[in-house]
Design a protein around this motif. Structure first.
Motif, PDB file in Angstrom:
ATOM      1  N   ARG A   1       0.833  -1.209   0.000  1.00 52.66           N
ATOM      2  CA  ARG A   1       0.000   0.000   0.000  1.00 52.66           C
ATOM      3  C   ARG A   1       0.867   1.258   0.000  1.00 52.66           C
ATOM      4  N   ILE A   2       1.962   1.202   0.769  1.00 48.57           N
ATOM      5  CA  ILE A   2       2.863   2.357   0.817  1.00 48.57           C
ATOM      6  C   ILE A   2       3.451   2.609  -0.572  1.00 48.57           C
ATOM      7  N   PHE A   3       3.827   1.536  -1.248  1.00 45.70           N
ATOM      8  CA  PHE A   3       4.424   1.700  -2.582  1.00 45.70           C
ATOM      9  C   PHE A   3       3.392   2.167  -3.603  1.00 45.70           C
ATOM     10  N   ILE A   4       2.147   1.671  -3.480  1.00 43.68           N
ATOM     11  CA  ILE A   4       1.097   2.146  -4.395  1.00 43.68           C
ATOM     12  C   ILE A   4       0.949   3.659  -4.244  1.00 43.68           C
ATOM     13  N   ARG A   5       0.920   4.101  -2.991  1.00 42.89           N
ATOM     14  CA  ARG A   5       0.737   5.525  -2.698  1.00 42.89           C
ATOM     15  C   ARG A   5       1.914   6.332  -3.252  1.00 42.89           C
ATOM     16  N   LEU A   6       3.136   5.832  -3.070  1.00 41.14           N
ATOM     17  CA  LEU A   6       4.317   6.544  -3.559  1.00 41.14           C
ATOM     18  C   LEU A   6       4.257   6.696  -5.083  1.00 41.14           C
ATOM     19  N   ARG A   7       3.783   5.637  -5.733  1.00 42.41           N
ATOM     20  CA  ARG A   7       3.648   5.718  -7.196  1.00 42.41           C
ATOM     21  C   ARG A   7       2.620   6.757  -7.587  1.00 42.41           C
ATOM     22  N   GLU A   8       1.517   6.764  -6.848  1.00 41.22           N
ATOM     23  CA  GLU A   8       0.478   7.762  -7.135  1.00 41.22           C
ATOM     24  C   GLU A   8       1.034   9.173  -6.994  1.00 41.22           C
ATOM     25  N   LEU A   9       1.969   9.338  -6.057  1.00 43.62           N
ATOM     26  CA  LEU A   9       2.555  10.656  -5.831  1.00 43.62           C
ATOM     27  C   LEU A   9       3.638  10.973  -6.870  1.00 43.62           C
ATOM     28  N   GLY A  10       3.888  10.035  -7.764  1.00 42.46           N
ATOM     29  CA  GLY A  10       4.801  10.306  -8.865  1.00 42.46           C
ATOM     30  C   GLY A  10       6.216   9.788  -8.670  1.00 42.46           C
ATOM     31  N   TYR A  11       6.452   9.052  -7.593  1.00 37.71           N
ATOM     32  CA  TYR A  11       7.787   8.490  -7.401  1.00 37.71           C
ATOM     33  C   TYR A  11       7.988   7.302  -8.321  1.00 37.71           C
ATOM     34  N   ASP A  12       9.212   7.139  -8.772  1.00 39.64           N
ATOM     35  CA  ASP A  12       9.508   6.034  -9.678  1.00 39.64           C
ATOM     36  C   ASP A  12       9.906   4.811  -8.840  1.00 39.64           C
ATOM     37  N   VAL A  13       8.899   4.121  -8.310  1.00 38.59           N
ATOM     38  CA  VAL A  13       9.178   2.912  -7.524  1.00 38.59           C
ATOM     39  C   VAL A  13       8.426   1.743  -8.149  1.00 38.59           C
ATOM     40  N   PRO A  14       8.933   0.535  -7.994  1.00 38.38           N
ATOM     41  CA  PRO A  14       8.222  -0.621  -8.563  1.00 38.38           C
ATOM     42  C   PRO A  14       6.885  -0.858  -7.862  1.00 38.38           C
ATOM     43  N   ALA A  15       5.979  -1.523  -8.588  1.00 35.89           N
ATOM     44  CA  ALA A  15       4.639  -1.754  -8.035  1.00 35.89           C
ATOM     45  C   ALA A  15       4.522  -3.104  -7.343  1.00 35.89           C
ATOM     46  N   ASP A  16       5.494  -3.967  -7.567  1.00 33.61           N
ATOM     47  CA  ASP A  16       5.327  -5.341  -7.081  1.00 33.61           C
ATOM     48  C   ASP A  16       6.077  -5.618  -5.784  1.00 33.61           C
ATOM     49  N   VAL A  17       6.140  -4.634  -4.913  1.00 31.80           N
ATOM     50  CA  VAL A  17       6.847  -4.841  -3.648  1.00 31.80           C
ATOM     51  C   VAL A  17       5.877  -5.412  -2.625  1.00 31.80           C
ATOM     52  N   TYR A  18       6.222  -6.543  -2.033  1.00 27.62           N
ATOM     53  CA  TYR A  18       5.334  -7.110  -1.020  1.00 27.62           C
ATOM     54  C   TYR A  18       6.063  -7.569   0.227  1.00 27.62           C
ATOM     55  N   SER A  19       7.385  -7.482   0.214  1.00 31.05           N
ATOM     56  CA  SER A  19       8.074  -7.846   1.447  1.00 31.05           C
ATOM     57  C   SER A  19       8.795  -6.631   2.006  1.00 31.05           C
TER      58      SER A  19
END
Lengths: 287, 271, 282
Positions: free
Chosen positions: A252-270
């Motif tokens: 969820r944190i990574f989804i939010r970061l992506r929404e904010l425009g950060y270039d982070v992968p979407a498939d982070v779960y650990s």
């Protein structure tokens, strides 16, 4: 090539032929291979329980065919009955099925129905009890005197003792505390490692599935919405969330970061992987 | 389906019959069922049938649903009709062959009985179509409450009824779940002789008992937590009040009964 | 000075020995704990840690074997006092099916006030209000067994609200629910506390629920082994894991990133990350 589980164009309706007809499964095509540890996720009512009830013939498809270990379950009664033992189905809150006077006899219920010899049954009961971590002295106790966690294990042992080719577990960790949940999940991966059996794990939590499964099948509205490796499925994590599924907090944190425009992968779960990526980003930022 | 027991065959609606006080509805249903049996001839029975038809119209329950409630008694209807046609003798003989004969009285009695049963079924099913079991239980509790002076535990009985209605669907689901779990372990519930089948029920019956006791125990806690101490000092959110419509219906029913008595008196008796 | 709502003083609870001579089991040992008015307290502990038994002493369903329980100044030492206490503190249980008594949603919510002998028109008002608060007003005429788990639990909560208790104890209310149901129920609980000022004691083994509390109490072996703000409790990862518990993933992440403060919710974490990482431009 035969698969332990193969579904061809399977559809299933509740109350067929009436105005109340509800499609629970719509044209499902699915193959689960030898030795796979597959996770099935979906929210309540997505059809996942209906789907697994087809694996051992508890439900018969209205359309299409279910082929277990190369044999069509529609063939005859014997094939259908054999499927009960080839695919061991362990439902949610399996402790509700305990009924015998002793734990050992309860675990023996499945093997007895298979008409095995007494020695063979004893052997299997011991083996299954050991697998789930039930101490030998508990075997002669009444199942109703066990603690909640022990009851769960005894019930799972009852299914394992049938030594099915495919073990299907529906929410095996429901209602357990974090410690108990981790124990059950590691027990399942250990089982797969030691027996080489196919294991299907059903859950509404991506977190549990991600920690043990190789492959994830996502059910939504009676269809297979996604099917792939854990990484592949997690790369659609935002969609999973919109399907009412619980994705890990870290995702969820990574989804939010992506929404904010950060270039982070979407498939982070650990947490480990997430921490590694973020640490790298913070380091780059500070240089 | 059995699972729908809480609503029985309730057909949701806002018709006159739906809005009537369930106590009045219950009493009038009983009264009119008695009235069916007072009818002696086709004229009074016709009035009764007319009343039933009018009640159907005022209930807003579709005719299809009414027919559905008659379906289960079809066998009984056919059976009574055949018995009456062949065994009641008297009047003109319409048909005779070997030992079998059909007479005027036989046909009349058969027809009369069949209509009577249909009217009976229609009227009683109207009660259940327009009243939920819960409302019925409440109505029974209130109607029987004068029995308290004879130390009859009316409230306790009604509470038990309500809890039964509440838990039957839950227990049916539970039975299905346990059956599936045991079937998945190879339990064979479909084949074998009587003894084998009875034995096969043990793995279902025991878990069901265990879980029912647990439920009962937890339910008792939950009820205690909500300050339940029995019927004393309890109030009810839903008050039952008699309205003009209840008295009008009562009046109509009385008129029908009076009509039946008059028609019985003026025309010859069939039964 | 904060007022106490529930006060446990050296409470021990031992289940009675059964006929077969198995010894009685002491589930709660010498627990002293105060719950203040308006507070939201989460009680964490693994299965069998004694947290449910303790909860049942809090509204006098169980009378303590030793020690005293005082609720709003009333000492729980008799059946009558117990009834008085249960007018002040209500309870919601784990299994949604086993606490709904009526066959229609609104009748079930009315059950508590009916038992209290409240006027019919007043009951109607309370029932409607309670159902609106938990978002179940539209479904008031439904049969409970056709609702989802989360909806049933909200009906159960409405049943307590309609009794207008000062406090509500929830004994693992989300343990049997799916993620959607859990979220619905948790949101409702937070609302009760924050908007209506109802004292909440939430027994749970979900860490992400406990982070919303003002205070977290950790139990094991029938005793309270730690107590503090969520930040204080969830900064002790090893300690919690040793007791079959865990810390939220967010806290794990922040710890691995070396953040000093204990961050518990994903939103706070994202906020912190954006401030560390600066704008999204890079």
């Amino acid at each position: 090539m035969t698969y332990p589980i193969e579904l061809r164009n399977v559809s299933y309706y509740y109350s067929p032929g009436t105005p109340l007809q509800v499609a629970a499964l719509k044209n499902i095509n699915l193959k689960i291979g030898e030795g796979e540890l597959a996770g099935i996720i979906g929210h309540t009512g997505s059809g996942k329980s209906t789907l697994i009830s087809h694996f051992n013939g508890l439900l018969r498809p209205v359309e299409g065919s279910v082929i277990i270990d190369g044999e069509d379950l529609a063939k005859d009664k014997e094939t259908l009955r054999a499927a009960r033992f080839k695919v061991g189905l362990c439902f949610q809150y399996p402790e509700a099925q305990l009924f015998e006077e002793t734990v050992a006899r309860d675990i023996a219920f499945g093997p007895k129905n298979m008409k095995l010899s007494d020695e063979e049954i004893n052997e299997r009961v011991k083996k299954a009890a050991e697998f789930v971590g039930l101490k030998p002295e508990l075997l002669e106790k009444s199942p109703f005197d066990l603690s909640g966690g022990e009851k769960r294990r005894a019930a799972i042992a009852g299914v394992m003792a049938m030594e099915p080719k495919v073990l299907v577990l529906d929410e095996p960790a429901a209602g357990l505390d974090p410690g108990g949940k981790n124990e059950i999940l590691s027990m399942i991966s250990e089982y797969k490692k030691r027996t080489g059996c196919t294991v299907v794990l059903v859950s509404h939590s991506m977190e549990d599935i991600a920690s043990v499964a190789d492959r994830v099948i996502v059910m939504n509205a009676g269809t297979i919405a996604m099917d792939g490796t854990v990484d592949e499925v997690f790369s659609h994590s935002a969609e999973l969330r919109s399907m009412g599924l619980n994705v890990p907090e870290i995702t969820r944190i990574f989804i939010r970061l992506r929404e904010l425009g950060y270039d982070v992968p979407a498939d982070v779960y650990s947490v480990e992987k997430g921490a590694q990526i973020l640490r790298e980003m913070i380091r780059r930022r500070s240089v | 389906m059995v699972r729908d027991i809480t609503f029985g065959q309730y057909y949701a609606g806002k018709s006159l019959l739906h809005r009537m006080d369930p106590r009045m509805k219950l009493i009038l249903t009983f009264g009119m069922i008695v009235a069916i049996f007072i009818c002696h001839n086709f004229y009074s029975l016709a009035l009764m049938a007319l009343f039933a038809a009018a009640a159907v119209v005022f209930s807003g329950v579709p005719a299809k649903m009414i027919l559905k409630s008659i379906k289960p008694v079809m066998v009984i209807l056919a059976f009574t009709a055949i018995l009456n046609i062949f065994y009641t003798k008297g009047g003109e003989t319409y048909f005779e062959w070997w030992k079998i004969s059909v007479t005027e009285k036989g046909v009349n009695t058969a027809l009369f009985t069949v209509i009577r049963i249909i009217v009976l079924v229609v009227i009683s099913s109207l009660l259940t179509y327009t009243t939920t079991p819960t409302m019925l239980t409440d109505a029974i509790e209130r109607l029987l409450s004068p029995l308290k002076i004879f130390h009859v535990k009316v409230h306790t009985l009604a509470m038990m009824m309500t809890l039964a209605l509440r838990f039957i669907p839950t227990l049916i689901e539970e039975i299905e779940r346990i059956m599936n779990a045991q079937k998945a372990r190879g339990a064979d519930l479909e084949s074998g002789g009587l003894i084998h089948r009875a034995k096969a029920l043990v793995p279902i019956f025991i878990p069901l008992m265990v879980s029912s006791f647990r439920r009962a125990y937890e339910l008792a806690f939950a009820m205690t937590c909500r300050c339940y101490t029995g019927g004393n000092g309890r109030t009810r959110m839903k008050q039952m009040k008699l309205h003009a419509r209840d008295f009008i219906t009562l009046f109509v029913c009385l008129a029908v009964v009076a009509g039946i008595i008059v028609l019985n008196h003026f025309f010859t008796r069939i039964i | 000075m904060r007022e106490k709502l529930i006060e446990l003083k050296n409470v021990t609870y031992t289940y009675e020995a059964d006929e077969e001579g198995a010894p009685g089991y002491t589930a709660v040992r010498d627990v002293s704990l105060d719950i203040y008015k308006g507070e939201f307290v989460a009680v964490l502990g693994h299965n069998g840690s004694g947290k449910s038994t303790m909860a049942k002493t809090m509204n006098a369903i169980f009378e303590p074997t030793q020690g005293t329980v005082t609720v709003n100044g009333i000492v729980a030492d008799s059946e009558e006092k117990g009834n008085e206490i249960r007018r002040i503190v209500g309870m919601v249980f784990q299994n949604p099916d086993n606490q709904i008594v009526a066959t229609v949603v609104e009748d079930d919510v009315a059950f508590g006030p009916e038992n209290l002998g409240v006027e019919p028109s007043e009951i109607r008002r309370r029932v409607d209000d309670a159902l609106k608060t938990v978002g179940m007003y539209e479904l008031r005429e439904r049969e409970p067994h056709k609702l989802s788990g989360g909806q049933k639990q909200r009906v159960a909560i409405a049943g307590v609200l309609a009794m207008q208790t000062q406090g509500i104890i929830l004994d693992e209310p989300t343990a049997m629910l799916d993620p959607t149901g859990r979220e619905e129920v948790l949101k409702t609980i937070i609302r009760l506390n924050k908007e209506m000022g109802i004292t909440v004691v939430l027994i749970t083994h979900f860490m992400d629920e406990a982070v919303h509390a003002d205070r977290v109490v950790v139990m094991d072996g029938g005793t309270v082994i730690a107590e503090g703000t969520p930040q204080e409790i969830f900064s002790q990862e090893e300690f919690l894991k040793a007791h079959s518990l865990d810390i939220p993933q967010t806290a794990q992440l922040c710890r691995r990133l070396g953040f000093e403060e204990c961050i518990l919710t994903p939103d706070e974490c994202v906020e912190k990350l954006t401030s560390v990482l600066g704008g999204a431009a890079q």
